[in-house]
Design a protein around this motif. Structure first.
Motif, PDB file in Angstrom:
ATOM      1  N   VAL A 111     107.212 -32.788   8.182  1.00 21.08           N
ATOM      2  CA  VAL A 111     108.283 -32.823   9.277  1.00 21.08           C
ATOM      3  C   VAL A 111     108.804 -31.628   9.347  1.00 21.08           C
ATOM      4  N   SER A 112     108.894 -30.892   8.365  1.00 22.80           N
ATOM      5  CA  SER A 112     109.414 -29.422   8.594  1.00 22.80           C
ATOM      6  C   SER A 112     108.728 -28.485   9.581  1.00 22.80           C
ATOM      7  N   ASN A 113     107.354 -28.369   9.385  1.00 26.68           N
ATOM      8  CA  ASN A 113     106.642 -27.748  10.123  1.00 26.68           C
ATOM      9  C   ASN A 113     106.342 -28.193  11.411  1.00 26.68           C
ATOM     10  N   ALA A 114     106.591 -29.519  11.770  1.00 23.96           N
ATOM     11  CA  ALA A 114     106.547 -29.959  13.122  1.00 23.96           C
ATOM     12  C   ALA A 114     107.649 -29.669  13.745  1.00 23.96           C
ATOM     13  N   ILE A 115     108.920 -29.746  13.308  1.00 21.81           N
ATOM     14  CA  ILE A 115     110.143 -29.221  13.768  1.00 21.81           C
ATOM     15  C   ILE A 115     109.989 -27.680  14.268  1.00 21.81           C
ATOM     16  N   MET A 116     109.748 -26.818  13.324  1.00 26.33           N
ATOM     17  CA  MET A 116     109.597 -25.570  13.780  1.00 26.33           C
ATOM     18  C   MET A 116     108.659 -25.197  14.672  1.00 26.33           C
ATOM     19  N   ASN A 117     107.858 -26.024  14.963  1.00 20.57           N
ATOM     20  CA  ASN A 117     106.809 -25.472  15.991  1.00 20.57           C
ATOM     21  C   ASN A 117     107.235 -26.251  17.260  1.00 20.57           C
ATOM     22  N   SER A 118     108.330 -27.272  17.266  1.00 22.09           N
ATOM     23  CA  SER A 118     108.539 -27.852  18.624  1.00 22.09           C
ATOM     24  C   SER A 118     109.682 -27.063  19.628  1.00 22.09           C
ATOM     25  N   GLU A 119     109.927 -25.798  18.776  1.00 19.04           N
ATOM     26  CA  GLU A 119     111.086 -25.299  19.728  1.00 19.04           C
ATOM     27  C   GLU A 119     110.991 -25.153  21.218  1.00 19.04           C
ATOM     28  N   PHE A 120     109.739 -24.762  21.490  1.00 15.75           N
ATOM     29  CA  PHE A 120     109.612 -24.371  22.878  1.00 15.75           C
ATOM     30  C   PHE A 120     108.815 -25.250  23.753  1.00 15.75           C
ATOM     31  N   LEU A 121     108.438 -26.454  23.211  1.00 12.91           N
ATOM     32  CA  LEU A 121     107.608 -27.335  23.735  1.00 12.91           C
ATOM     33  C   LEU A 121     108.438 -28.498  24.434  1.00 12.91           C
ATOM     34  N   SER A 122     107.818 -28.866  25.539  1.00 17.37           N
ATOM     35  CA  SER A 122     108.318 -30.004  26.306  1.00 17.37           C
ATOM     36  C   SER A 122     108.283 -31.346  25.525  1.00 17.37           C
ATOM     37  N   ALA A 123     109.128 -32.402  26.156  1.00 20.41           N
ATOM     38  CA  ALA A 123     109.082 -33.561  25.352  1.00 20.41           C
ATOM     39  C   ALA A 123     107.579 -34.211  25.211  1.00 20.41           C
ATOM     40  N   ALA A 124     106.947 -33.917  26.245  1.00 20.22           N
ATOM     41  CA  ALA A 124     105.445 -34.791  26.350  1.00 20.22           C
ATOM     42  C   ALA A 124     104.650 -33.960  25.285  1.00 20.22           C
TER      43      ALA A 124
END
Lengths: 241, 468
Positions: free
Chosen positions: A214-227
């Motif tokens: 969960v923590s790595n997923a959140i850290m990597n999601s900062e600049f991704l769009s919803a899709a």
């Protein structure tokens, strides 16, 4: 960006990226109206100009502010943040909230707190607190109670893992409707999360591998769009299985 | 005190417990395996070749090898320079190699500017042991004149960002920069083979160092009771670890050095670590070699024979030819002159380091912005005394009458020129020096040349003052 002196044109700046120097609102056509200016905006005579780079936001009917993302946190009243206890004094705990100054948490600012049952926090305890007073000349004052005096989930966080992100990501995670990444992760995993507007995020789950995922997923999601966020989570789930 | 507390990085009890618990289950917080390295990228600095009249004194600079290594979030930069010095008395036929570390406060708030802390010294020592004491760099090939002149190689390691595991990153950076470093060729020639010729880079290609093997450092972090080991600890893991062990090994499986700190580790765990280290060292060596090859391919395409791109000025200056007596005089000079370290600009971040701090005085009217030279730190690797121009000038001093010198002192304009690791900048500065009319009148009438104001003129005055 040119400054466009009309009310309808100012709406075109809303939800768009602005940079310092932009004039986003012209006041000449708006007599007898009160406009509330938030962070990053300033009145320059007859126009409102931008001081910080970010996205211009509006809250009906008349609140404007600029939202930007930094690593440093500027304390604002009524923000909920995650702080780390650094020291304890006679009447205050010194709590680090990633602001320029240490926050002060009065020892009595707990539900049912008296001089007799002052909590003992060791150095390094993670707390979920609320900012009560924020002034750029004084240390911010914190509290572990809400306005009515109830505990309301504030206080020390046990176990779990804490990581630091930018303030923009923290705001995105706290948005409602819920952020796509948290929803997607929540569909297949069960976890507990506490998000501080100062960029600190705490995650807890039954197994360490879930927490790490969960923590790595959140850290990597900062600049991704919803899709893209949904796709990333699907890939991670497949890897788990 | 409170401000200091506010600015230091805090670790929560939760993180500490979690990291230890996860490691007990063989999980790392950044989703790596226990023996996985973070992604490592090695980039090299470009070489700048200036056209004369800078060429001679800066020839050593132009051949500087530099590299920057990024290991996850950790960034380290390394820069190699060389200088001709007198050898140590007990090793008259060997060059010297020295490692210096700079822990910049921008890398970590815990680093303080000024004197190196304990860890900085330890890191320098580990890298030094791996490179020098294992005989990785061939010292005897650095000898120029036995007992008189040898090359002294200096490696400067600049820590740019501390993301954990500085030792490994610094070691890779040092190796990469040593591999790409080139020094000018010097031969003994002349009538009786007693004259030392330091060749210009245009005449003879500069030489690489002879490196026998690549000692690679692999760091293990120890947790728990001494039974949990991980490779390449990140910043958070380093704050939580109980101990650390660094093994420097080459791809042949030879152990070059071992450094251990912290809690005790049993010998069986150490043996296991050595086996893992052998595999990792081979991987990292091949990565370094890969990076080297692609860099060298790029370099040979760009710089066949290392000729400068824009040579607008004729170089009529012969190589320096010094005979035995003159070499001795020079060395006497060197011993007598104090290193003028005070007015050097030291560029702590290590970027763009080519050129001494002297001003080149020109009679042309091209205004260049006063962008100063930087030298790697307060040490002057290119003492003006020992450049070929200086050699010429010191020979000149003994010959020409002094009033001729004084004419040269009157300059119309003093100009500082920046030469950077960016090739384009170097090219443009060489273009900027294009054919001022004074240059075309340069004639090599004798070995003593009446060139327009150059670096050596700045030096000459000083020499004279010193002598007096």
């Amino acid at each position: 960006m040119n400054s466009m002196p009309s009310d309808s044109a100012s709406m075109s700046f809303v939800d768009r990226v602005v940079v310092p120097g932009d004039h986003v609102l012209d006041l000449t056509g708006m007599a007898n109206q009160t406009i509330k200016l938030g962070a990053g905006l300033r009145q320059d005579g007859d126009a409102i100009s931008v001081m910080k780079a970010g996205k211009l936001r509006i809250s009906k009917p008349n609140k404007y502010w600029v939202e930007s993302s930094h690593k440093r946190y500027v304390p604002c009243v009524e923000d909920t943040v995650l702080g780390i206890v650094v020291d304890s004094k006679f009447d205050n705990f010194l709590v680090d909230i990633k602001a320029p100054m240490l926050g002060l948490l009065p020892v009595l600012a707990f539900e049912g707190g008296t001089r007799r049952n002052i909590p003992k926090f060791e150095i390094g305890t993670l707390l979920y607190v609320r900012v009560v007073k924020a002034n750029n000349t004084m240390n911010p004052e914190l509290s572990c109670m809400d306005e009515t005096g109830k505990a309301a989930e504030f206080g020390p966080l046990k176990d779990g893992y804490m990581f630091e992100t930018s303030t923009g990501l923290a705001r995105m995670l706290l948005s409602s409707p819920p952020c796509p990444i948290l929803e997607a992760l929540g569909k297949s995993l069960s976890y507990e999360i506490a998000i501080g507007l100062n960029g600190r995020v705490w995650v807890n789950a039954a197994s360490p591998s879930t927490v790490i995922l969960v923590s790595n997923a959140i850290m990597n999601s900062e600049f991704l769009s919803a899709a893209q966020q949904k796709i990333m989570v699907e890939k991670l789930m497949k890897r788990l299985q | 005190m409170e401000q200091r507390l506010a600015n230091t990085w805090q670790m929560t009890v939760n993180e500490r417990k979690f990291i230890e618990m996860a490691l007990a289950a063989d999980l790392r917080v950044d989703d790596r395996g226990p023996f996985d390295y973070r992604p490592c990228t090695i980039t090299f600095g470009r070489h700048v070749f200036l056209s004369p009249p800078f060429h001679s004194s800066l020839i050593y600079l132009c051949a500087g090898g530099s590299s920057e290594v990024q290991l996850g979030e950790t960034r380290v930069m390394s820069y190699v320079t060389s200088q001709l010095v007198q050898p140590y008395r007990d090793r008259p036929n060997e060059g010297t190699l020295s490692i210096f570390t700079e822990f910049s406060p921008m890398a970590d708030p815990a680093f303080e500017a000024g004197r190196p802390g304990e860890f900085a010294i330890e890191l320098g020592r580990i890298v030094d042991r791996g490179l020098r004491e294992s005989g990785a760099v061939d010292m005897e090939s650095l000898c120029v004149v036995v007992g008189k002149l040898v090359w002294s190689i200096r490696v400067d390691l600049h820590i740019l960002d501390n993301g954990g595991n500085l030792i490994d990153a610094a070691n890779i950076a040092a190796l990469a920069s040593l591999l790409t470093f080139r020094r000018p060729e010097c031969t003994l020639g002349g009538d009786d083979n007693h004259e030392l010729i330091i060749h210009d880079i245009e005449d003879r290609e500069p030489l690489p160092l002879i490196i026998h093997h690549l000692p690679v450092a692999v760091t293990f972090a120890v947790f728990g009771e001494g039974n949990i080991m991980v490779i390449d600890p990140s910043y958070k893991e380093e704050s939580v670890m109980g101990g650390r062990m660094t093994i420097t090994m080459n791809s042949n499986g030879d152990i070059c050095a071992v450094q251990k700190a912290g809690i005790g580790i049993s010998s069986s765990v150490i043996i296991r670590c050595l086996e893992i280290c052998a595999v990792k060292a081979a991987e990292i060596t091949s990565k370094i070699n890969h990076a080297m090859e692609s860099f060298n391919d790029g370099r040979s395409i760009q710089y066949p024979n290392f000729h400068p791109v824009d040579v607008a000025i004729q170089d009529n200056l012969p190589d320096v030819i010094m005979d035995k007596k003159q070499i001795e005089n020079l060395i006497g000079h060197l011993a007598a002159l104090p290193l003028d370290a005070l007015d050097r600009n030291s560029n702590k971040s290590g970027a763009v380091v080519v050129g001494t701090n002297t001003r080149a005085k020109f009679e042309n009217n091209q205004a260049r912005d006063g962008v100063p030279f930087y030298s790697p730190s307060n040490w002057d690797p290119y003492p003006r005394k020992l450049c070929s121009r200086l050699a010429r000038s010191s020979l000149k001093l003994s010959g020409l009458p002094e009033d001729v010198e004084e004419d040269k002192v009157n300059t119309t304009q003093s100009v500082t020129v920046e030469c950077g690791l960016e090739h384009t900048k170097g090219a443009s500065s060489s273009r900027a020096l294009e054919t001022p009319s004074e240059y075309t009148t340069v004639e090599a009438t004798s070995q003593y040349i009446k060139a327009p104001k150059t670096l050596k003129d700045a030096v000459k005055i000083q020499n004279r003052k010193m002598r007096k």
